[in-house]
Design an enzyme around this catalytic site. Structure first.
Site, short mmCIF file in Angstrom:
data_model
loop_
_atom_site.label_atom_id
_atom_site.label_comp_id
_atom_site.label_asym_id
_atom_site.label_seq_id
_atom_site.Cartn_x
_atom_site.Cartn_y
_atom_site.Cartn_z
CG ASP A 106 10.24 3.48 -22.99
OD1 ASP A 106 10.24 3.76 -21.79
OD2 ASP A 106 11.15 3.81 -23.76
NE ARG A 168 15.17 -8.16 -32.21
CZ ARG A 168 14.42 -7.08 -32.00
NH1 ARG A 168 13.56 -7.07 -31.03
NH2 ARG A 168 14.55 -6.01 -32.76
P1 IMP Z 1 7.28 3.41 -26.76
O1 IMP Z 1 6.72 3.78 -28.10
O2 IMP Z 1 8.12 4.51 -26.18
O3 IMP Z 1 6.25 2.92 -25.79
O4 IMP Z 1 8.33 2.27 -27.01
C1 IMP Z 1 7.91 1.01 -27.33
C2 IMP Z 1 8.99 0.25 -28.05
O5 IMP Z 1 10.28 0.70 -27.69
C3 IMP Z 1 8.94 -1.21 -27.68
O6 IMP Z 1 8.09 -1.92 -28.54
C4 IMP Z 1 10.38 -1.62 -27.79
O7 IMP Z 1 10.65 -2.04 -29.10
C5 IMP Z 1 11.15 -0.37 -27.48
N1 IMP Z 1 11.68 -0.32 -26.10
C6 IMP Z 1 11.26 0.48 -25.11
N2 IMP Z 1 11.95 0.27 -23.97
C7 IMP Z 1 12.82 -0.73 -24.26
C8 IMP Z 1 13.80 -1.45 -23.46
O8 IMP Z 1 14.02 -1.21 -22.26
N3 IMP Z 1 14.49 -2.40 -24.11
C9 IMP Z 1 14.28 -2.72 -25.42
N4 IMP Z 1 13.38 -2.09 -26.18
C10 IMP Z 1 12.65 -1.11 -25.61
#
Ligand code: IMP
Ligand code: MG
Length: 177
Positions: A106, A168
């Site tokens: 994300d 999930r």
């Molecule tokens: P980041 O650190 O912002 O890249 O987020 C990564 C983590 O956020 C992922 O491993 C997911 O657990 C969670 N995440 C990010 N976007 C989503 C989504 O749209 N649905 C569910 N979990 C998400």
């Protein structure tokens, strides 16, 4: 396919089981070629990546290890919370070829914080493979090497991905309506 309700929110079908499995098979075939003889370690980030990892690893035909670790918590529909120390990283990664398996990238915050820690154990290589790549949301300098799907900045659940811990347990992936 019909909509699903997870807690208070409604989600509509987005990526079918068939499409997901096709992409994962393609990725596995690619790893089987590129990592032949290298004995890679697939480093799966819990919880979200457990189904992705299982379906991918079943199709890995070369010698490989799999290791599950836990890094961060994720609450609600925006990326938040602090990255915690890697729990369960018991494999000796020194000199090894590592493929990180993430359900979704994300902002990139989670991996951005974890990568230097992993690199300090001096693996031979680190590559990042994600099921879903939210390209527009990326806010940290993290290079995704393999992505099954590039998706827009919309909240998704299913196939391992959760909304506040729920949702999930589906074979397809759904997006917020
Ligand atoms: P980041 O650190 O912002 O890249 O987020 C990564 C983590 O956020 C992922 O491993 C997911 O657990 C969670 N995440 C990010 N976007 C989503 C989504 O749209 N649905 C569910 N979990 C998400
Ligand atoms: Mg996750």
């Amino acid at each position: 396919m019909s909509n699903i309700k997870v807690l208070d929110k409604e989600f509509e079908p987005y990526l079918s089981e068939e499409l997901i499995q096709t992409k994962i098979a393609e990725l596995a075939a690619q790893f089987n070629k590129e990592y032949e003889g290298k004995r890679p370690i697939f480093l799966s980030i819990l919880n979200g990546s457990f189904l992705f990892t299982a379906d991918l690893f079943k199709q890995i035909t070369i010698e490989a290890e799999v290791c599950f670790i836990k890094l961060a918590s994720y609450k609600g529909t925006t990326s938040s919370g602090n990255v915690i120390t890697a729990i369960g990283l018991d494999a000796n990664v020194s000199g090894r070829d590592i493929i990180i398996l993430e359900d979704i990238i994300d902002t990139g915050k989670t991996l951005h914080h974890f990568l230097p820690q992993l690199a300090s154990s001096q693996p031979n290589s680190i590559k990042i493979a994600v099921l879903l790549n939210k390209t527009e949301a990326l806010a940290y300098p993290v290079k995704v090497d393999y992505a099954c799907f590039d998706i827009p900045n919309k909240f998704v659940v299913g196939y391992g991905l959760d909304y506040d811990g729920y949702g999930r347990n589906t074979k397809a992936i759904y997006q917020l309506k």
